[in-house]
Design a protein around this motif. Structure first.
Motif, PDB file in Angstrom:
ATOM      1  N   GLU A 176      34.721  36.395  52.904  1.00 25.38           N
ATOM      2  CA  GLU A 176      34.748  35.148  52.134  1.00 25.38           C
ATOM      3  C   GLU A 176      33.349  34.596  51.870  1.00 25.38           C
ATOM      4  O   GLU A 176      33.045  34.161  50.756  1.00 25.38           O
ATOM      5  CB  GLU A 176      35.601  34.106  52.873  1.00 25.38           C
ATOM      6  CG  GLU A 176      35.718  32.778  52.169  1.00 25.38           C
ATOM      7  CD  GLU A 176      36.501  32.848  50.857  1.00 25.38           C
ATOM      8  OE1 GLU A 176      36.323  31.941  50.034  1.00 25.38           O
ATOM      9  OE2 GLU A 176      37.271  33.809  50.654  1.00 25.38           O
ATOM     10  N   ARG A 235      31.610  36.650  49.145  1.00 25.62           N
ATOM     11  CA  ARG A 235      32.207  36.406  47.825  1.00 25.62           C
ATOM     12  C   ARG A 235      31.785  35.051  47.262  1.00 25.62           C
ATOM     13  O   ARG A 235      31.458  34.932  46.077  1.00 25.62           O
ATOM     14  CB  ARG A 235      33.733  36.486  47.901  1.00 25.62           C
ATOM     15  CG  ARG A 235      34.261  37.907  47.950  1.00 25.62           C
ATOM     16  CD  ARG A 235      35.758  37.949  47.686  1.00 25.62           C
ATOM     17  NE  ARG A 235      36.530  37.203  48.665  1.00 25.62           N
ATOM     18  CZ  ARG A 235      37.081  37.742  49.751  1.00 25.62           C
ATOM     19  NH1 ARG A 235      36.952  39.023  49.985  1.00 25.62           N
ATOM     20  NH2 ARG A 235      37.767  36.999  50.586  1.00 25.62           N
ATOM     21  N   ARG A 236      31.781  34.026  48.112  1.00 24.37           N
ATOM     22  CA  ARG A 236      31.380  32.691  47.647  1.00 24.37           C
ATOM     23  C   ARG A 236      29.917  32.680  47.210  1.00 24.37           C
ATOM     24  O   ARG A 236      29.576  32.127  46.169  1.00 24.37           O
ATOM     25  CB  ARG A 236      31.580  31.654  48.750  1.00 24.37           C
ATOM     26  CG  ARG A 236      33.002  31.233  48.928  1.00 24.37           C
ATOM     27  CD  ARG A 236      33.124  30.245  50.102  1.00 24.37           C
ATOM     28  NE  ARG A 236      34.460  29.744  50.172  1.00 24.37           N
ATOM     29  CZ  ARG A 236      34.798  28.482  49.976  1.00 24.37           C
ATOM     30  NH1 ARG A 236      33.872  27.576  49.724  1.00 24.37           N
ATOM     31  NH2 ARG A 236      36.050  28.103  50.040  1.00 24.37           N
ATOM     32  N   GLN A 270      29.483  34.411  43.885  1.00 29.86           N
ATOM     33  CA  GLN A 270      29.987  33.628  42.752  1.00 29.86           C
ATOM     34  C   GLN A 270      29.024  32.501  42.394  1.00 29.86           C
ATOM     35  O   GLN A 270      28.774  32.251  41.216  1.00 29.86           O
ATOM     36  CB  GLN A 270      31.374  33.062  43.065  1.00 29.86           C
ATOM     37  CG  GLN A 270      32.039  32.416  41.880  1.00 29.86           C
ATOM     38  CD  GLN A 270      32.304  33.393  40.746  1.00 29.86           C
ATOM     39  OE1 GLN A 270      32.748  34.510  40.975  1.00 29.86           O
ATOM     40  NE2 GLN A 270      32.014  32.986  39.530  1.00 29.86           N
ATOM     41  N   ILE A 271      28.476  31.841  43.406  1.00 28.97           N
ATOM     42  CA  ILE A 271      27.506  30.772  43.137  1.00 28.97           C
ATOM     43  C   ILE A 271      26.274  31.347  42.440  1.00 28.97           C
ATOM     44  O   ILE A 271      25.793  30.805  41.441  1.00 28.97           O
ATOM     45  CB  ILE A 271      27.126  30.036  44.438  1.00 28.97           C
ATOM     46  CG1 ILE A 271      28.316  29.207  44.935  1.00 28.97           C
ATOM     47  CG2 ILE A 271      25.903  29.151  44.225  1.00 28.97           C
ATOM     48  CD1 ILE A 271      28.137  28.625  46.322  1.00 28.97           C
ATOM     49  N   VAL A 280      32.599  25.334  39.241  1.00 27.17           N
ATOM     50  CA  VAL A 280      32.785  26.391  40.246  1.00 27.17           C
ATOM     51  C   VAL A 280      31.802  26.189  41.393  1.00 27.17           C
ATOM     52  O   VAL A 280      32.172  26.262  42.572  1.00 27.17           O
ATOM     53  CB  VAL A 280      32.624  27.789  39.617  1.00 27.17           C
ATOM     54  CG1 VAL A 280      32.603  28.876  40.675  1.00 27.17           C
ATOM     55  CG2 VAL A 280      33.726  28.044  38.598  1.00 27.17           C
ATOM     56  N   LEU A 283      32.675  25.536  45.422  1.00 27.23           N
ATOM     57  CA  LEU A 283      32.310  26.517  46.439  1.00 27.23           C
ATOM     58  C   LEU A 283      31.208  26.054  47.392  1.00 27.23           C
ATOM     59  O   LEU A 283      31.163  26.489  48.536  1.00 27.23           O
ATOM     60  CB  LEU A 283      31.875  27.831  45.772  1.00 27.23           C
ATOM     61  CG  LEU A 283      32.942  28.570  44.975  1.00 27.23           C
ATOM     62  CD1 LEU A 283      32.331  29.783  44.288  1.00 27.23           C
ATOM     63  CD2 LEU A 283      34.103  28.974  45.869  1.00 27.23           C
ATOM     64  N   LEU A 291      25.627  26.430  51.261  1.00 28.33           N
ATOM     65  CA  LEU A 291      26.917  27.032  51.547  1.00 28.33           C
ATOM     66  C   LEU A 291      27.005  27.315  53.030  1.00 28.33           C
ATOM     67  O   LEU A 291      26.061  27.845  53.618  1.00 28.33           O
ATOM     68  CB  LEU A 291      27.031  28.340  50.746  1.00 28.33           C
ATOM     69  CG  LEU A 291      28.233  29.230  50.937  1.00 28.33           C
ATOM     70  CD1 LEU A 291      29.492  28.532  50.463  1.00 28.33           C
ATOM     71  CD2 LEU A 291      28.033  30.519  50.155  1.00 28.33           C
TER      72      LEU A 291
END
Length: 149
Positions: free
Chosen positions: A51, A54-55, A58-59, A119, A123, A142
């Motif tokens: 996870e 992936r986060r 994406q960021i 998005v 996130l 994050l």
């Protein structure tokens, strides 16, 4: 500038790990930023299919796409910087050479674009924009659960 963009001063972190790269301000450079983020997080103990990885990918994808689409200045690269902190926190910074454009979040359901920052908002634990001598830096923080660092 959008009033929802964080204006808080980012907390300086003492990084356990750091990666800084300059990439071409092209769609290929944006794709490479995402792939290099994925590989760097694997090196820092966050599995490819996890996870956290992936986060982060994406960021980076959203911020890099914005840098090459809206922050591009011909002949200038964009910069990707990843900072890993002791508390399993990741700071992502994407800097471009164009400082004259504000960021906007589009809320119209029929709009063709402008959802990337939504998005990032979902996130990231925090994000914002800081000015540079040349251009701007869009940053996001994050929390990285489940790391092995």
């Amino acid at each position: 500038m959008n009033s929802e963009i964080s204006t808080r001063i980012p907390t300086p972190i003492s990084p356990l790990g750091e990666m800084t790269l300059r990439l071409s301000s092209t769609p290929r450079g944006a794709r490479l930023a995402r792939r290099l983020t994925q590989r760097q997080l694997v090196e820092w103990g966050h599995p490819y299919d996890g996870e956290a990885n992936r986060r982060a990918q994406q960021i980076v994808a959203e911020l890099a796409a914005n840098a090459v689409t809206h922050g591009r200045v011909p002949g200038r690269d964009f910069e990707l910087r990843l900072l890993l902190a002791a508390e399993d926190a990741l700071r992502i910074e994407v800097s471009d050479a164009r400082g004259d454009r504000g960021l906007r979040i589009v809320r119209e359901p029929d709009a063709e674009g402008g959802r990337g920052l939504i998005v990032v908002t979902v996130l990231a634990t925090a994000w914002g924009v800081t000015a540079r001598d040349v251009g701007k830096t869009v940053w996001a923080e994050l929390t990285l659960p489940g790391g092995t660092t």
